[in-house]
Design a protein around this motif. Structure first.
Motif: not given
Length: 81
Positions: A40-45, A64-76
């Motif tokens: 497992g990982f804990l991601i901050d971003g 196909p259900f996606a109407n947008r994308v959640l983009e996470i820029t990982v900082t740690a």
């Protein structure tokens, strides 16, 4: 990190106020510490929603259900298991 999104209206509203996120994720398919099954990982971003463009087009091919994308820029990141 890209995550397909549909709905998540309250998450989008929260990110508009504060885009800092913490996410935990894991898999039982990968060995973790001391050869235990699972990791497992804990991601901050920081996060933002993408509602057009190549990343959304690519994600819609798989989800196909996606109407947008959640983009996470990982900082740690930190391994938990």
């Amino acid at each position: 990190m890209l995550i397909p999104a549909a709905g998540l209206r309250s998450t989008k509203a929260d990110i508009n106020v504060n885009n800092k996120v913490k996410i935990t994720l894991g898999s039982k398919e990968v060995l973790g510490f001391n050869d235990y099954q699972g990791i497992g990982f804990l991601i901050d971003g920081t996060a933002r929603f993408i509602s057009e463009g190549a990343d959304l087009d690519m994600m819609k091919e798989k989800f196909p259900f996606a109407n947008r994308v959640l983009e996470i820029t990982v900082t740690a990141s930190k391994q938990l298991l």
